[in-house]
Design an enzyme around this catalytic site. Structure first.
Site, mmCIF file in Angstrom:
data_model
loop_
_atom_site.group_PDB
_atom_site.id
_atom_site.type_symbol
_atom_site.label_atom_id
_atom_site.label_comp_id
_atom_site.label_asym_id
_atom_site.label_seq_id
_atom_site.Cartn_x
_atom_site.Cartn_y
_atom_site.Cartn_z
ATOM 1 N N ASP A 182 -0.182 5.152 1.030
ATOM 2 C CA ASP A 182 -0.395 6.130 2.103
ATOM 3 C C ASP A 182 -0.353 5.465 3.468
ATOM 4 O O ASP A 182 -1.072 4.499 3.734
ATOM 5 C CB ASP A 182 -1.762 6.818 1.933
ATOM 6 C CG ASP A 182 -1.797 7.716 0.718
ATOM 7 O OD1 ASP A 182 -0.894 8.544 0.569
ATOM 8 O OD2 ASP A 182 -2.729 7.577 -0.092
ATOM 9 N N ASP B 20 0.861 -1.167 0.000
ATOM 10 C CA ASP B 20 0.000 0.000 0.000
ATOM 11 C C ASP B 20 0.913 1.236 0.000
ATOM 12 O O ASP B 20 2.125 1.121 0.221
ATOM 13 C CB ASP B 20 -0.841 -0.065 1.292
ATOM 14 C CG ASP B 20 -1.597 1.211 1.551
ATOM 15 O OD1 ASP B 20 -2.332 1.659 0.654
ATOM 16 O OD2 ASP B 20 -1.453 1.784 2.659
HETATM 17 P P1 TMP Z 1 -3.826 4.109 0.294
HETATM 18 O O1 TMP Z 1 -4.607 2.991 -0.303
HETATM 19 O O2 TMP Z 1 -2.591 4.459 -0.513
HETATM 20 O O3 TMP Z 1 -3.516 3.935 1.738
HETATM 21 O O4 TMP Z 1 -4.772 5.452 0.179
HETATM 22 C C1 TMP Z 1 -5.948 5.616 0.850
HETATM 23 C C2 TMP Z 1 -5.902 6.675 1.905
HETATM 24 O O5 TMP Z 1 -6.328 7.927 1.374
HETATM 25 C C3 TMP Z 1 -6.885 6.352 3.021
HETATM 26 O O6 TMP Z 1 -6.211 6.153 4.234
HETATM 27 C C4 TMP Z 1 -7.776 7.589 3.115
HETATM 28 C C5 TMP Z 1 -7.027 8.632 2.373
HETATM 29 N N1 TMP Z 1 -7.890 9.690 1.769
HETATM 30 C C6 TMP Z 1 -7.630 11.008 2.092
HETATM 31 O O7 TMP Z 1 -6.739 11.296 2.881
HETATM 32 N N2 TMP Z 1 -8.420 11.991 1.531
HETATM 33 C C7 TMP Z 1 -9.430 11.720 0.654
HETATM 34 O O8 TMP Z 1 -10.101 12.631 0.159
HETATM 35 C C8 TMP Z 1 -9.682 10.347 0.336
HETATM 36 C C9 TMP Z 1 -10.787 10.005 -0.612
HETATM 37 C C10 TMP Z 1 -8.882 9.365 0.907
HETATM 38 MG MG MG Z 2 -2.819 3.210 3.523
#
Ligand code: TMP
Ligand code: MG
Length: 289
Positions: free
Chosen positions: A40, A38
């Site tokens: 974030d 993953d």
């Molecule tokens: P990931 O799959 O790379 O972890 O990304 C998803 C992350 O993005 C999740 O933890 C929520 C975050 N997110 C935001 O911070 N702001 C937003 O507007 C959205 C839709 C998701």
């Molecule tokens: Mg994540």
């Protein structure tokens, strides 16, 4: 066997099982290994000097490309839906439609902002995006050993790629599945491409990309890195999987979520902002070379 597994951040429900998986993977050799991670809060830090680090979406949300009014709306969405994302009292089935709602509303707002493609690099450069400590070793080790790394993210592909490009680690062994922006001929954002990837449909995303996993069918051993329970399905497209070692980062709401993480991840890293354990596992699996 791996001294980092004794780090205070490491929790394992079944350490014996972890040793067995590691031994099987070592025996099979690193030419049978692929890494699926993953992005974030897994490859990036959760916080730095007491301040939260941005996700791909937050990098844009906090930037000069977004109007004050829109920033307020995006912040309201974050304040509404992030607590739901990490709420251990609700089931995934209950959270799923709400997560679709969050992503859909956020993407609609971003599209209204007429974001220019040529400004994305500057926005990333000016942001507080931070890859985890040890990222250089992580990326260079995988590259050096020709181990494919799939970054599978519900964030924004264009931003994610820019982050790893600016960090100098977007090597040829790295492939990204994510939400990509669709720009018009003038280079202005008009939509997001393809099927939406949100936090709880990574399984469907994996199954849409059968070609990638088909190419890697000689690599049935998987190291999976995630920070959400939704990340556990990222490897569902892997052909004839033999072994999978799942490492999960847990930083927020630790006490409420720890048991469910221990039940699903082989190794849970509590409040660990580094890639030290993943790097130690990789070094072990490549014969410490
Ligand atoms: P990931 O799959 O790379 O972890 O990304 C998803 C992350 O993005 C999740 O933890 C929520 C975050 N997110 C935001 O911070 N702001 C937003 O507007 C959205 C839709 C998701
Ligand atoms: Mg994540």
């Amino acid at each position: 066997m791996i001294s980092e597994l004794s780090n205070p951040s490491v929790c394992m429900r079944d350490p014996q099982r972890v040793q067995e998986i590691l031994q099987c993977m070592l025996k099979a050799g690193s030419n049978t290994l692929q890494v699926i991670s993953d992005f974030d809060m897994t490859l990036t830090r959760f916080a730095f000097n007491g301040k939260r680090c941005p996700t791909c979406h937050n990098i844009l949300d906090n930037s000069k490309l977004i109007s004050q009014e829109c920033k307020g709306k995006l912040k309201d969405l974050l304040n509404t839906y992030y607590p739901i994302e990490i709420d251990s009292s609700r089931s995934i089935a209950e959270k799923l439609p709400l997560m679709v709602e969050w992503w859909t509303k956020a993407h609609e707002l971003l599209v209204q902002q007429k974001i220019r493609k040529d400004l994305l690099a500057t926005v990333v450069r000016e942001s507080d995006a931070k890859l985890r400590e040890g990222y250089q070793l992580f990326f260079s080790h995988l590259h050096q050993h020709s181990i494919p790394l799939l970054i599978f993210s519900a964030g924004i592909g264009d931003i994610l790629e820019e982050v790893i490009h600016q960090a100098g680690v977007f090597h040829p062994n790295v492939k990204v599945f994510s939400n990509y922006m669709d720009f018009d001929q003038a280079g202005v954002l008009r939509a997001f491409k393809g099927e939406l990837i949100h936090i709880y449909n990574k399984r469907e995303g994996a199954l849409l990309n059968t070609g990638h996993f088909q190419e890697l069918r000689a690599r049935p051993n998987v190291l999976l890195l995630g920070d959400s329970l939704g990340d556990l399905t990222m490897a569902d497209g892997v052909h004839d999987m033999e072994n999978v070692l799942k490492i999960g980062f847990l930083i927020d709401k630790v006490e409420e979520r720890k048991q469910s993480y221990l039940d699903s991840y082989d190794i849970v890293l509590v409040k660990d902002e580094t890639l030290d354990v993943a790097n130690a596992v990789l070094l072990y699996l490549t014969g410490n070379k």
